[in-house]
Design an enzyme around this catalytic site. Structure first.
Site, PDB file in Angstrom:
ATOM      1  N   LYS A   1     -74.000 -34.804  37.598  1.00  0.00           N
ATOM      2  CA  LYS A   1     -73.334 -35.734  38.522  1.00  0.00           C
ATOM      3  C   LYS A   1     -72.964 -35.028  39.834  1.00  0.00           C
ATOM      4  O   LYS A   1     -73.229 -35.549  40.912  1.00  0.00           O
ATOM      5  CB  LYS A   1     -72.063 -36.327  37.876  1.00  0.00           C
ATOM      6  CG  LYS A   1     -72.333 -37.077  36.577  1.00  0.00           C
ATOM      7  CD  LYS A   1     -71.068 -37.667  35.994  1.00  0.00           C
ATOM      8  CE  LYS A   1     -70.017 -36.661  35.596  1.00  0.00           C
ATOM      9  NZ  LYS A   1     -70.409 -35.725  34.507  1.00  0.00           N
TER      10      LYS A   1
ATOM     11  N   ARG B   1     -63.625 -42.572  33.327  1.00  0.00           N
ATOM     12  CA  ARG B   1     -64.071 -41.932  32.095  1.00  0.00           C
ATOM     13  C   ARG B   1     -63.541 -42.664  30.870  1.00  0.00           C
ATOM     14  O   ARG B   1     -63.812 -42.246  29.747  1.00  0.00           O
ATOM     15  CB  ARG B   1     -63.581 -40.491  32.051  1.00  0.00           C
ATOM     16  CG  ARG B   1     -64.606 -39.460  32.524  1.00  0.00           C
ATOM     17  CD  ARG B   1     -63.920 -38.101  32.496  1.00  0.00           C
ATOM     18  NE  ARG B   1     -64.789 -36.992  32.343  1.00  0.00           N
ATOM     19  CZ  ARG B   1     -65.061 -36.126  33.321  1.00  0.00           C
ATOM     20  NH1 ARG B   1     -64.604 -36.309  34.525  1.00  0.00           N
ATOM     21  NH2 ARG B   1     -65.807 -35.078  33.063  1.00  0.00           N
TER      22      ARG B   1
ATOM     23  N   ARG C   1     -73.512 -22.662  33.968  1.00  0.00           N
ATOM     24  CA  ARG C   1     -73.086 -23.142  35.304  1.00  0.00           C
ATOM     25  C   ARG C   1     -72.205 -22.114  36.023  1.00  0.00           C
ATOM     26  O   ARG C   1     -71.300 -21.529  35.453  1.00  0.00           O
ATOM     27  CB  ARG C   1     -72.294 -24.450  35.135  1.00  0.00           C
ATOM     28  CG  ARG C   1     -71.612 -24.902  36.407  1.00  0.00           C
ATOM     29  CD  ARG C   1     -71.211 -26.357  36.407  1.00  0.00           C
ATOM     30  NE  ARG C   1     -70.345 -26.744  35.320  1.00  0.00           N
ATOM     31  CZ  ARG C   1     -70.035 -28.003  35.031  1.00  0.00           C
ATOM     32  NH1 ARG C   1     -70.535 -29.000  35.752  1.00  0.00           N
ATOM     33  NH2 ARG C   1     -69.240 -28.275  34.018  1.00  0.00           N
TER      34      ARG C   1
ATOM     35  N   ARG D   1     -65.583 -31.552  24.694  1.00  0.00           N
ATOM     36  CA  ARG D   1     -65.848 -32.401  25.869  1.00  0.00           C
ATOM     37  C   ARG D   1     -66.925 -33.437  25.537  1.00  0.00           C
ATOM     38  O   ARG D   1     -66.834 -34.594  25.953  1.00  0.00           O
ATOM     39  CB  ARG D   1     -66.265 -31.526  27.057  1.00  0.00           C
ATOM     40  CG  ARG D   1     -65.085 -30.731  27.597  1.00  0.00           C
ATOM     41  CD  ARG D   1     -65.516 -29.602  28.501  1.00  0.00           C
ATOM     42  NE  ARG D   1     -66.027 -30.057  29.776  1.00  0.00           N
ATOM     43  CZ  ARG D   1     -66.673 -29.274  30.629  1.00  0.00           C
ATOM     44  NH1 ARG D   1     -66.876 -27.995  30.329  1.00  0.00           N
ATOM     45  NH2 ARG D   1     -67.096 -29.751  31.764  1.00  0.00           N
TER      46      ARG D   1
HETATM   47  P1  ADP Z   1     -71.669 -32.506  36.117  1.00  0.00           P
HETATM   48  O1  ADP Z   1     -71.111 -32.664  37.506  1.00  0.00           O
HETATM   49  O2  ADP Z   1     -72.239 -33.783  35.572  1.00  0.00           O
HETATM   50  O3  ADP Z   1     -70.705 -31.860  35.178  1.00  0.00           O
HETATM   51  P2  ADP Z   1     -73.371 -30.463  37.340  1.00  0.00           P
HETATM   52  O4  ADP Z   1     -73.981 -31.164  38.508  1.00  0.00           O
HETATM   53  O5  ADP Z   1     -72.269 -29.512  37.649  1.00  0.00           O
HETATM   54  O6  ADP Z   1     -72.914 -31.526  36.212  1.00  0.00           O
HETATM   55  O7  ADP Z   1     -74.552 -29.722  36.569  1.00  0.00           O
HETATM   56  C1  ADP Z   1     -74.282 -28.925  35.403  1.00  0.00           C
HETATM   57  C2  ADP Z   1     -75.177 -27.675  35.421  1.00  0.00           C
HETATM   58  O8  ADP Z   1     -76.539 -28.088  35.254  1.00  0.00           O
HETATM   59  C3  ADP Z   1     -75.132 -26.876  36.727  1.00  0.00           C
HETATM   60  O9  ADP Z   1     -75.243 -25.517  36.412  1.00  0.00           O
HETATM   61  C4  ADP Z   1     -76.355 -27.360  37.496  1.00  0.00           C
HETATM   62  O10 ADP Z   1     -76.874 -26.364  38.371  1.00  0.00           O
HETATM   63  C5  ADP Z   1     -77.330 -27.682  36.379  1.00  0.00           C
HETATM   64  N1  ADP Z   1     -78.207 -28.820  36.671  1.00  0.00           N
HETATM   65  C6  ADP Z   1     -77.878 -29.998  37.273  1.00  0.00           C
HETATM   66  N2  ADP Z   1     -78.937 -30.828  37.335  1.00  0.00           N
HETATM   67  C7  ADP Z   1     -79.962 -30.171  36.742  1.00  0.00           C
HETATM   68  C8  ADP Z   1     -81.350 -30.503  36.472  1.00  0.00           C
HETATM   69  N3  ADP Z   1     -81.862 -31.684  36.822  1.00  0.00           N
HETATM   70  N4  ADP Z   1     -82.114 -29.572  35.845  1.00  0.00           N
HETATM   71  C9  ADP Z   1     -81.577 -28.369  35.473  1.00  0.00           C
HETATM   72  N5  ADP Z   1     -80.311 -27.995  35.695  1.00  0.00           N
HETATM   73  C10 ADP Z   1     -79.503 -28.885  36.319  1.00  0.00           C
HETATM   74  P1  AMP Z   2     -65.273 -32.419  35.404  1.00  0.00           P
HETATM   75  O1  AMP Z   2     -65.175 -31.462  36.559  1.00  0.00           O
HETATM   76  O2  AMP Z   2     -65.680 -33.786  35.822  1.00  0.00           O
HETATM   77  O3  AMP Z   2     -66.107 -31.843  34.279  1.00  0.00           O
HETATM   78  O4  AMP Z   2     -63.781 -32.574  34.836  1.00  0.00           O
HETATM   79  C1  AMP Z   2     -63.081 -31.440  34.338  1.00  0.00           C
HETATM   80  C2  AMP Z   2     -61.914 -31.908  33.473  1.00  0.00           C
HETATM   81  O5  AMP Z   2     -60.968 -32.643  34.304  1.00  0.00           O
HETATM   82  C3  AMP Z   2     -62.264 -32.873  32.348  1.00  0.00           C
HETATM   83  O6  AMP Z   2     -62.728 -32.207  31.182  1.00  0.00           O
HETATM   84  C4  AMP Z   2     -60.911 -33.570  32.121  1.00  0.00           C
HETATM   85  O7  AMP Z   2     -60.008 -32.734  31.424  1.00  0.00           O
HETATM   86  C5  AMP Z   2     -60.395 -33.712  33.560  1.00  0.00           C
HETATM   87  N1  AMP Z   2     -60.853 -34.995  34.159  1.00  0.00           N
HETATM   88  C6  AMP Z   2     -61.659 -35.139  35.245  1.00  0.00           C
HETATM   89  N2  AMP Z   2     -61.849 -36.448  35.510  1.00  0.00           N
HETATM   90  C7  AMP Z   2     -61.159 -37.138  34.574  1.00  0.00           C
HETATM   91  C8  AMP Z   2     -60.979 -38.515  34.284  1.00  0.00           C
HETATM   92  N3  AMP Z   2     -61.558 -39.464  35.023  1.00  0.00           N
HETATM   93  N4  AMP Z   2     -60.210 -38.853  33.216  1.00  0.00           N
HETATM   94  C9  AMP Z   2     -59.598 -37.923  32.468  1.00  0.00           C
HETATM   95  N5  AMP Z   2     -59.740 -36.604  32.674  1.00  0.00           N
HETATM   96  C10 AMP Z   2     -60.518 -36.202  33.716  1.00  0.00           C
END
Ligand code: ADP
Ligand code: AMP
Length: 218
Positions: free
Chosen positions: A15, A90, A128, A172
């Site tokens: 995302k 969420r 990550r 998570r």
């Molecule tokens: P989210 O915001 O949903 O938690 P991230 O955008 O931070 O996810 O992505 C999680 C990890 O996966 C990061 O290390 C990112 O670089 C990697 N990643 C994201 N999209 C892809 C993809 N399409 N293919 C491989 N790795 C990816």
């Molecule tokens: P994220 O960076 O989106 O992975 O969020 C990191 C952590 O923040 C999550 O594991 C939750 O503990 C908290 N968090 C972020 N967004 C929300 C949400 N919309 N509702 C509840 N907890 C959240």
């Protein structure tokens, strides 16, 4: 008309990665509730200390804290024409609050659900690396920075999130399946919803997300 785009998906689905590109393509500010909580944590605010315990064990922060923080953020001038939500809602309760806030306002909601299998999620999260200064996201194998440990965009020092461990990912993901995944059906029943395959390269996922938003808008 306020244009609200919601990126749904498991933690690690991509995302944030997609939001960093969509924010430019759609000219909408990127609002990540996870980033907002981490900012609160690093600034030592009361909200940050309340959220910390939930975040570290991989649980969701209670709805009322998230909703107040998010609504405060989207009240700002830069969100007047719309915003791109990453990590919110969420829970169904969060979605209902957002719906109630936008109800009667001149607003559209478009939802893009990025789908990635759990086994891939674990690999993505444990590899990550993030930049605490500009929130850029990297992966040790899938998208490494040009210089190990340094952000390509702002030269900040990359860090691994405390909650990005194999152990915390289990919790998570369990919370995602129980509390967040039902939002897909919830939004599907209510309007503009699109699902994309997130288990492919980032350029393809980006094209699919953009096509979704444009398709839904037409
Ligand atoms: P989210 O915001 O949903 O938690 P991230 O955008 O931070 O996810 O992505 C999680 C990890 O996966 C990061 O290390 C990112 O670089 C990697 N990643 C994201 N999209 C892809 C993809 N399409 N293919 C491989 N790795 C990816
Ligand atoms: P994220 O960076 O989106 O992975 O969020 C990191 C952590 O923040 C999550 O594991 C939750 O503990 C908290 N968090 C972020 N967004 C929300 C949400 N919309 N509702 C509840 N907890 C959240």
């Amino acid at each position: 008309m306020q244009h609200v785009v919601i990126l749904l998906g498991a933690p690690g689905a991509g995302k944030g990665t997609q939001a960093q590109r969509l924010t430019e393509a759609l000219s909408l500010p990127h609002i990540s509730t996870g980033d907002l909580f981490r900012e609160n944590l690093s600034q030592g605010t009361d909200l940050g200390s309340k959220a910390k315990v939930f975040m570290e064990r991989g649980d969701l922060v209670p709805d009322e804290l998230v909703i107040d923080m998010l609504f405060d953020r989207v009240s700002r001038e830069d969100c007047k024409s719309g915003y791109l939500l990453d990590g919110f809602p969420r829970t169904i309760a969060q979605a209902e609050s957002l719906g109630a806030r936008l109800d009667g306002a001149d607003a559209t909601i478009q939802v893009v659900d990025i789908q990635v299998p759990d086994a891939i999620i674990t690999k993505r999260i444990t590899g990550r690396w993030s930049c605490p200064d500009c929130n850029a996201v990297y992966h040790a194998t899938f998208s490494p920075p040009k210089t190990a440990g340094t952000c390509d965009a702002c030269s900040g020092t990359l860090t691994q999130r405390k909650d990005d461990t194999a152990q915390v990912v289990v919790q998570r993901l369990a919370n995602y399946h129980e509390l967040t995944a039902p939002l897909a059906a919830w939004y599907q029943e209510r309007g503009a919803f699109c699902s994309v395959d997130g288990n492919t390269d980032t350029d393809s996922v980006f094209e699919a997300c953009l096509a979704c938003v444009q398709l839904e808008a037409s």
